[in-house]
Design a protein around this motif. Structure first.
Motif, PDB file in Angstrom:
ATOM      1  N   UNK A   1       0.812  -1.206   0.000  1.00 28.43           N
ATOM      2  CA  UNK A   1       0.000   0.000   0.000  1.00 28.43           C
ATOM      3  C   UNK A   1       0.860   1.277   0.000  1.00 28.43           C
ATOM      4  N   UNK A   2       0.202   2.461  -0.155  1.00 29.76           N
ATOM      5  CA  UNK A   2       0.949   3.706  -0.314  1.00 29.76           C
ATOM      6  C   UNK A   2       1.951   3.985   0.805  1.00 29.76           C
ATOM      7  N   UNK A   3       3.069   4.570   0.369  1.00 33.47           N
ATOM      8  CA  UNK A   3       4.154   5.023   1.242  1.00 33.47           C
ATOM      9  C   UNK A   3       4.861   3.894   1.988  1.00 33.47           C
ATOM     10  N   UNK A   4       4.587   2.654   1.620  1.00 39.24           N
ATOM     11  CA  UNK A   4       5.329   1.532   2.213  1.00 39.24           C
ATOM     12  C   UNK A   4       6.750   1.518   1.656  1.00 39.24           C
ATOM     13  N   UNK A   5       7.678   1.095   2.484  1.00 39.59           N
ATOM     14  CA  UNK A   5       9.078   1.007   2.099  1.00 39.59           C
ATOM     15  C   UNK A   5       9.566  -0.417   2.335  1.00 39.59           C
TER      16      UNK A   5
END
Length: 210
Positions: free
Chosen positions: A124-128
């Protein structure tokens, strides 16, 4: 450029299938067991030991890590997978990011070199996601999570929003790590566990489960 899969075990079949889903067929699988040379795995021939790669220059071949792990209460079981990756990256060989065609990776998620996202997994968004990380079948890594290098997020595991997983940790199949929780480097989360508080580095979380 050729692509070669390292190790001819069960995880290698999953890696090959992910590559095929994107229209990429590996040229070979490399395995230390000389008795397996000439056999096929996922329709790809096993051609020889690791040392065969050294006959090819870094501009001729890319590598995919086909070595999985078996975690226990005392170990994530990821050291051999990490050592294989580190051995060849130190020599300059590249490990491309592999994502199955059925996976979902947010447009602003970040994946490190050699990261693998298997069938049905969601980032999902902004996962690293770090280098050489395996996000396995139908696992979910929610928004703003950080997963360190060389981790395994096992099939069906869920990292809720803002979870931090330290380098070399294993989150077992079907486990759920609740939002904002940290899992320390080298820690092991048991299959099916629900983790509601931070896990120290190298610790085991999940009661009697493994």
């Amino acid at each position: 450029m050729s692509l070669i899969v390292l190790c001819a075990g069960g995880h290698a079949r999953v890696v090959i299938e992910a590559l095929l889903s994107r229209g990429t067929r590996p040229s070979a699988v490399i395995d230390r067991d000389s008795a397996r040379v000439g056999m096929l795995i996922g329709g790809v021939p096993i051609t020889g030991p690791d040392e065969d790669i050294l006959k090819m220059t870094i501009d001729q071949v890319e590598l995919a890590n086909g070595l999985g792990n078996r975690a226990s209460r005392s170990s994530s079981g990821l050291s051999a997978r990490r050592e294989l990756f580190d051995r060849f990256t130190a020599l300059g060989y590249m490990f491309p990011i592999i994502t199955h065609a059925s996976s979902v990776v947010a447009s602003d998620a970040s994946l490190g070199d050699g990261a693998q996202v298997m069938a049905g997994a969601i980032i999902q968004p902004a996962a690293r996601i770090g280098r050489n990380v395996l996000v396995n079948t139908r696992a979910v890594v929610e928004h703003d999570c950080q997963v360190g290098d060389h981790c395994h997020i096992a099939p069906g595991a869920v990292l809720c929003g803002g979870v931090v997983v330290g380098e070399g940790a294993h989150v077992g199949a079907g486990a759920v790590v609740l939002g904002g929780v940290s899992v320390g480097a080298g820690a092991i989360v048991a299959a099916g566990a629900v983790v509601a508080k931070n896990v120290e580095a190298g610790a085991f979380a999940g009661g009697d489960r493994e």
